[in-house]
Scaffold this motif. Sequence first.
Motif, PDB file in Angstrom:
ATOM      1  N   LEU A 131     -75.533  36.219   9.875  1.00 43.99           N
ATOM      2  CA  LEU A 131     -76.873  36.133   9.502  1.00 43.99           C
ATOM      3  C   LEU A 131     -77.772  36.816  10.340  1.00 43.99           C
ATOM      4  CD1 LEU A 131     -76.843  32.446   8.016  1.00 43.99           C
ATOM      5  CD2 LEU A 131     -76.945  34.767   6.780  1.00 43.99           C
TER       6      LEU A 131
ATOM      7  N   GLY B  23     -76.093  43.860  -1.535  1.00 46.59           N
ATOM      8  CA  GLY B  23     -75.988  42.363  -1.518  1.00 46.59           C
ATOM      9  C   GLY B  23     -74.893  41.966  -2.707  1.00 46.59           C
TER      10      GLY B  23
ATOM     11  N   LEU C 101     -71.735  39.811  -1.578  1.00 49.46           N
ATOM     12  CA  LEU C 101     -71.191  38.538  -1.882  1.00 49.46           C
ATOM     13  C   LEU C 101     -69.818  38.798  -2.606  1.00 49.46           C
ATOM     14  CD1 LEU C 101     -74.500  37.279  -3.209  1.00 49.46           C
ATOM     15  CD2 LEU C 101     -73.319  36.461  -1.316  1.00 49.46           C
TER      16      LEU C 101
ATOM     17  N   VAL D 241     -79.220  28.661  11.797  1.00 48.63           N
ATOM     18  CA  VAL D 241     -77.771  29.223  11.479  1.00 48.63           C
ATOM     19  C   VAL D 241     -76.558  28.934  12.062  1.00 48.63           C
ATOM     20  CG1 VAL D 241     -79.527  31.270  10.594  1.00 48.63           C
ATOM     21  CG2 VAL D 241     -78.269  31.212  13.154  1.00 48.63           C
TER      22      VAL D 241
ATOM     23  N   SER E 201     -72.795  32.530  11.182  1.00 47.38           N
ATOM     24  CA  SER E 201     -74.031  32.633  12.267  1.00 47.38           C
ATOM     25  C   SER E 201     -74.158  34.073  12.447  1.00 47.38           C
ATOM     26  CB  SER E 201     -74.204  31.693  13.188  1.00 47.38           C
ATOM     27  OG  SER E 201     -72.921  31.916  13.901  1.00 47.38           O
TER      28      SER E 201
ATOM     29  N   ILE F 217     -84.584  29.014   3.838  1.00 47.61           N
ATOM     30  CA  ILE F 217     -83.707  30.156   3.453  1.00 47.61           C
ATOM     31  C   ILE F 217     -82.583  30.350   4.413  1.00 47.61           C
ATOM     32  CG2 ILE F 217     -83.844  32.519   2.873  1.00 47.61           C
ATOM     33  CD1 ILE F 217     -86.602  32.239   1.945  1.00 47.61           C
ATOM     34  N   LEU F 218     -82.707  30.304   5.761  1.00 50.41           N
ATOM     35  CA  LEU F 218     -81.692  30.505   6.666  1.00 50.41           C
ATOM     36  C   LEU F 218     -80.649  29.441   6.680  1.00 50.41           C
ATOM     37  CD1 LEU F 218     -83.872  31.643   9.940  1.00 50.41           C
ATOM     38  CD2 LEU F 218     -82.120  33.187   8.386  1.00 50.41           C
TER      39      LEU F 218
ATOM     40  N   VAL G 163     -72.613  31.589   4.843  1.00 50.95           N
ATOM     41  CA  VAL G 163     -72.556  32.730   5.560  1.00 50.95           C
ATOM     42  C   VAL G 163     -72.168  32.588   7.031  1.00 50.95           C
ATOM     43  CG1 VAL G 163     -73.135  35.233   6.179  1.00 50.95           C
ATOM     44  CG2 VAL G 163     -73.399  34.317   4.003  1.00 50.95           C
TER      45      VAL G 163
ATOM     46  N   VAL H 290     -79.787  27.292   4.188  1.00 50.00           N
ATOM     47  CA  VAL H 290     -79.034  27.805   2.877  1.00 50.00           C
ATOM     48  C   VAL H 290     -78.226  28.527   2.932  1.00 50.00           C
ATOM     49  CG1 VAL H 290     -79.124  28.043   0.429  1.00 50.00           C
ATOM     50  CG2 VAL H 290     -80.723  26.533   1.199  1.00 50.00           C
ATOM     51  N   SER H 291     -78.386  29.794   3.642  1.00 50.06           N
ATOM     52  CA  SER H 291     -77.846  31.036   3.775  1.00 50.06           C
ATOM     53  C   SER H 291     -76.673  30.581   4.755  1.00 50.06           C
ATOM     54  CB  SER H 291     -78.508  32.436   4.467  1.00 50.06           C
ATOM     55  OG  SER H 291     -79.777  32.530   3.666  1.00 50.06           O
ATOM     56  N   GLY H 292     -76.900  29.922   5.857  1.00 52.90           N
ATOM     57  CA  GLY H 292     -75.830  29.490   6.814  1.00 52.90           C
ATOM     58  C   GLY H 292     -74.800  28.753   6.105  1.00 52.90           C
TER      59      GLY H 292
ATOM     60  N   LEU I  77     -80.109  39.463   8.929  1.00 51.77           N
ATOM     61  CA  LEU I  77     -81.737  38.886   8.524  1.00 51.77           C
ATOM     62  C   LEU I  77     -82.575  38.861   9.588  1.00 51.77           C
ATOM     63  CD1 LEU I  77     -80.833  35.770   6.653  1.00 51.77           C
ATOM     64  CD2 LEU I  77     -80.914  38.053   5.907  1.00 51.77           C
TER      65      LEU I  77
END
Length: 425
Positions: free
Chosen positions: A335, A5, A9, A365, A332, A322-323, A330, A325-327, A339
């Motif tokens: 993800l 990870g 990043l 996402v 889609s 969580i998805l 990052v 915030v990740s989106g 994920l």
Amino acid sequence: MFLVGGTFLAFLLIGAPVAFAIGLSGFVFFVNSDVMPLSIGVQKIANVSQSFPLLAVPFFVLAGHLMNESGITDRLFKFSNVTVSWMAGGLAQVSIILSTLMGGISGSAVADAAMEARVLGPKMTENGYSKGFSAAVIALSSLITATIPPSIGLILYGYVGNVSIGKLFLAGIVPGILMMTVLMVTAYVISKKRNYVSEGARIPTFREFLCAVVDAKWALLFPVLLIATIRGGVFTPSEVGAFAVVYAAAVGFFGHRELTFDGIKTAFGDALTDLGMIMLIILMSGMVGFAITFLQVPQSVSGALLAGLSDPTVIVGVILIILFVSGLFVESTVLVLLLTPIFVPIIKQLGVDPVHFGILMMTIVTLGSMTPPVGVAMFTVCAIMNVKIESYVRESLPFLAAIFVLVFALLLLPDVVLFLPRLAF
């Protein structure tokens, strides 16, 4: 997993292409593994490409570009213009309707947003709509393509999560229509308040509506044929992608008589550019996907979530946060590929239908493409229309609020999403 990870990043932060960031982070896992030789990583990349369901992606991408060259997009615009341009915020309503119809053609939110920004953007600003409002409507209405079939994201989710793509296609129809409705209501309320009304706007006569339907009949028929052939067992999702290519070419040559040899070359060139990016990301994700499974990340995440929470709806809600915030950071497609293998086993363990979760996941996402700081659709629309990001963000807030309310409602009411798949299958 922290090394993998962290590597991913780090490469994103220095501006490396996403595909290389994924591939190199997977490479780091195999280089530092004492039990997994690097040759296994190479095999995993090759294994990802050997997938029959994955054939649907290049077929639908090519079909979307062929339909753009065959005059289908222009006819959909005319149909949308006739049916809703008389309403308050008429051109905004046209954008939302067009996104819904284009969802069954392009399957790509960014492609839809870029097309509408070029076609509708100048007309909206010329008619007195603020630039920020125009950009927000165009970008956020493209979110509808996340669930309306043939969504590329749903195909990838179904492939990675081992979920029926046919059921996902059917499940996406009602949420897509509801998304269209809440965005139209939001646009109407804002436009009514600001007096965004086109001069001479009037409700179309039945004859005008019928002419628009007849003119766009081949475009309107395609999503119906898509679902009917999959449900009837005539085609698999991959085969219906090939059918879509043939259909687009046939309509262009014989129905509209607008598809030329140059148009075919343009469609193939654009499709190859899109597929080069998409397929490279998919292939590189093979190594990381294996690392996620080997390191038992789903079990670790599941243990962490289930330890403090017990209600399945609350846990799915936390996953969606969580998805989201990740989106924000990052893309889609990445993800979904990274994920899905983590979260699908968790929601199955909770007794949540993976089809229901897939629709919610793809909506959330894909929303990242329309929000700062790295929203691809947002930057595309703002660049085309020369709109400041802060103006876009300010105008997008009411639409984002409406979208979150709808997602929350769909989370609490799974039968709304699963009604059509249960009825058909």
